[in-house]
Write an enzyme that holds these catalytic residues in place. Structure first.
Site, PDB file in Angstrom:
ATOM      1  N   HIS A  32      13.893  -4.817  47.241  1.00 56.74           N
ATOM      2  CA  HIS A  32      14.032  -4.696  45.797  1.00 56.74           C
ATOM      3  C   HIS A  32      14.152  -3.216  45.443  1.00 56.74           C
ATOM      4  O   HIS A  32      13.472  -2.366  46.033  1.00 56.74           O
ATOM      5  CB  HIS A  32      12.800  -5.249  45.087  1.00 56.74           C
ATOM      6  CG  HIS A  32      12.723  -6.741  45.046  1.00 56.74           C
ATOM      7  ND1 HIS A  32      12.901  -7.530  46.158  1.00 56.74           N
ATOM      8  CD2 HIS A  32      12.467  -7.589  44.020  1.00 56.74           C
ATOM      9  CE1 HIS A  32      12.754  -8.804  45.805  1.00 56.74           C
ATOM     10  NE2 HIS A  32      12.494  -8.868  44.514  1.00 56.74           N
TER      11      HIS A  32
ATOM     12  N   GLU B  58      15.085  -1.810  39.548  1.00 55.05           N
ATOM     13  CA  GLU B  58      14.688  -2.761  38.511  1.00 55.05           C
ATOM     14  C   GLU B  58      13.816  -2.021  37.489  1.00 55.05           C
ATOM     15  O   GLU B  58      14.236  -1.762  36.368  1.00 55.05           O
ATOM     16  CB  GLU B  58      13.934  -3.935  39.135  1.00 55.05           C
ATOM     17  CG  GLU B  58      13.475  -4.983  38.120  1.00 55.05           C
ATOM     18  CD  GLU B  58      12.579  -6.049  38.747  1.00 55.05           C
ATOM     19  OE1 GLU B  58      12.476  -7.132  38.155  1.00 55.05           O
ATOM     20  OE2 GLU B  58      11.966  -5.786  39.815  1.00 55.05           O
TER      21      GLU B  58
ATOM     22  N   ASP C 278      12.688 -15.835  39.619  1.00 57.71           N
ATOM     23  CA  ASP C 278      11.506 -16.697  39.523  1.00 57.71           C
ATOM     24  C   ASP C 278      11.672 -17.669  38.355  1.00 57.71           C
ATOM     25  O   ASP C 278      11.136 -17.427  37.259  1.00 57.71           O
ATOM     26  CB  ASP C 278      10.241 -15.856  39.315  1.00 57.71           C
ATOM     27  CG  ASP C 278       9.921 -14.959  40.491  1.00 57.71           C
ATOM     28  OD1 ASP C 278       9.560 -15.491  41.552  1.00 57.71           O
ATOM     29  OD2 ASP C 278      10.037 -13.726  40.342  1.00 57.71           O
TER      30      ASP C 278
END
Length: 347
Positions: A200, A203, A282
């Site tokens: 990741h 973000e 999610d």
């Protein structure tokens, strides 16, 4: 006038979905009731929760809700059910290939240790894939809020199970709490064995975080990566190296990375030539699955059928799917685009 083609019928690959976060909300409520567990209003009456993780308190709340959701998975049968339902949902939305992220350390204490948990999850994945008739692989993800030594342990575990469907090694959680470069040795272990590097980045932090994932961890794909849009030079680098960004629009809005769906820089990245794989991240916490991300690309960002078809192609090309699966899915995308949709009957 020709109507837009049904996005549900568009073959696609889903490359950014977390194990716990893929759970159906109805399953969360049912399991919690069955075990006598209290769910906060944000996970029951007021679902989906209102989240904003751009500050530390907001991320803590997000993580707390995630941990509560994980706590309802108490028996092996719960993991099998979650994975079976996830595969059914994927198949119903046109996803022919799924790479699901798991951090077995979050379940290890409950299911007999890291190795036993990994075996259990992989068996659940195999059964779910056969049940739903889609391909499913696993990305083992380390937690960047934990010590880098833990990440090395998980990298070795991921390598150990490459012959059982583990295709990548990731790094998740709050990128403000662990520099990518601190995990370079874990990623060297994974990359050296042939696993994809899929951390990741970009973000909650900006272009520098993306660059660090690329240069220090050798990222093949980026979880999110949307903040790369703030740097034309970085977008050029991602396009040149064909590093796919797993863009999760509704997650970006849910966590406050973008104020509104239209603020997600999907069009900017696409037009800069950055490969994109739309993802749901999610669904349990954001209330939207993969198909919703494609609907948003079409309805909010103005992507026509040829462009959403290209998004689907990019997701397939960025995947670790076997070549035969890739070719079949890409052929399906071409067929989808070539198919005419009958005009609406005259009233």
């Amino acid at each position: 006038m020709e109507m837009p083609r049904p996005l549900r019928d568009l073959p696609k690959a889903h490359l950014h979905l977390h194990f716990t976060g893929s759970m159906r909300h109805s399953t969360l409520v049912e399991l919690a009731d069955g075990y006598g567990l209290h769910l906060p209003d944000a996970l029951k009456e007021d679902w989906p929760p209102r989240l904003r993780a751009t500050d530390e308190r907001g991320w803590f709340r997000f993580q707390r809700l995630y941990d509560i959701a994980r706590s309802v998975l108490r028996r092996p049968g719960d993991l099998y059910r979650l994975m079976r339902e996830t595969a059914e949902d994927e198949a119903s939305e046109g996803s022919g290939w799924l790479e699901i992220q798991v951090d077995p350390s979050g379940y290890a204490q409950r299911f007999g240790g890291l190795t036993a948990t990994m075996e259990l999850m992989l068996d659940a994945v195999d059964r779910a894939a056969e049940h739903a008739g889609i391909g499913i692989a696993v990305v083992v993800a380390a937690n960047r809020t934990r010590h880098p030594l833990d990440a090395r342990t998980l990298a070795r575990l991921a390598v150990q199970y490459m012959d059982r469907g583990v295709v990548g090694f990731g790094l998740s959680n709050d990128e403000r709490r662990g520099r990518a470069r601190e995990f370079d040795r874990a990623f060297r272990i994974a990359r050296g064995a042939g696993l994809l590097a899929v951390p990741h980045g970009g973000e909650l932090l900006g272009p520098a975080s993306v660059a660090e994932c690329v240069e220090e961890l050798g990222a093949d794909r980026l979880g999110h990566g949307v903040r790369a849009a703030e740097s034309p030079r970085l977008m050029e680098l991602l396009a040149e190296r064909r590093i796919t960004c797993e863009v999760c629009p509704m997650s970006n809005v849910g966590l406050g990375v973008a104020e509104r769906p239209g603020d997600v820089p999907l069009r900017r990245l696409f037009e800069a030539g950055v490969p994109i794989a739309l993802g749901a991240d999610d669904p349990l916490l954001f209330g939207s699955r993969l198909l919703d991300q494609y609907e948003l690309a079409r309805g909010t960002h103005g992507f026509g059928d040829a462009e959403v078809a290209e998004l689907a192609r990019q997701s397939i090309r960025g995947s670790a799917a076997p070549e035969t699966v890739r070719k079949e899915l890409l052929r399906g995308v071409d067929d989808w685009l070539a198919s005419g949709v009958p005009p609406e009957p005259a009233s």
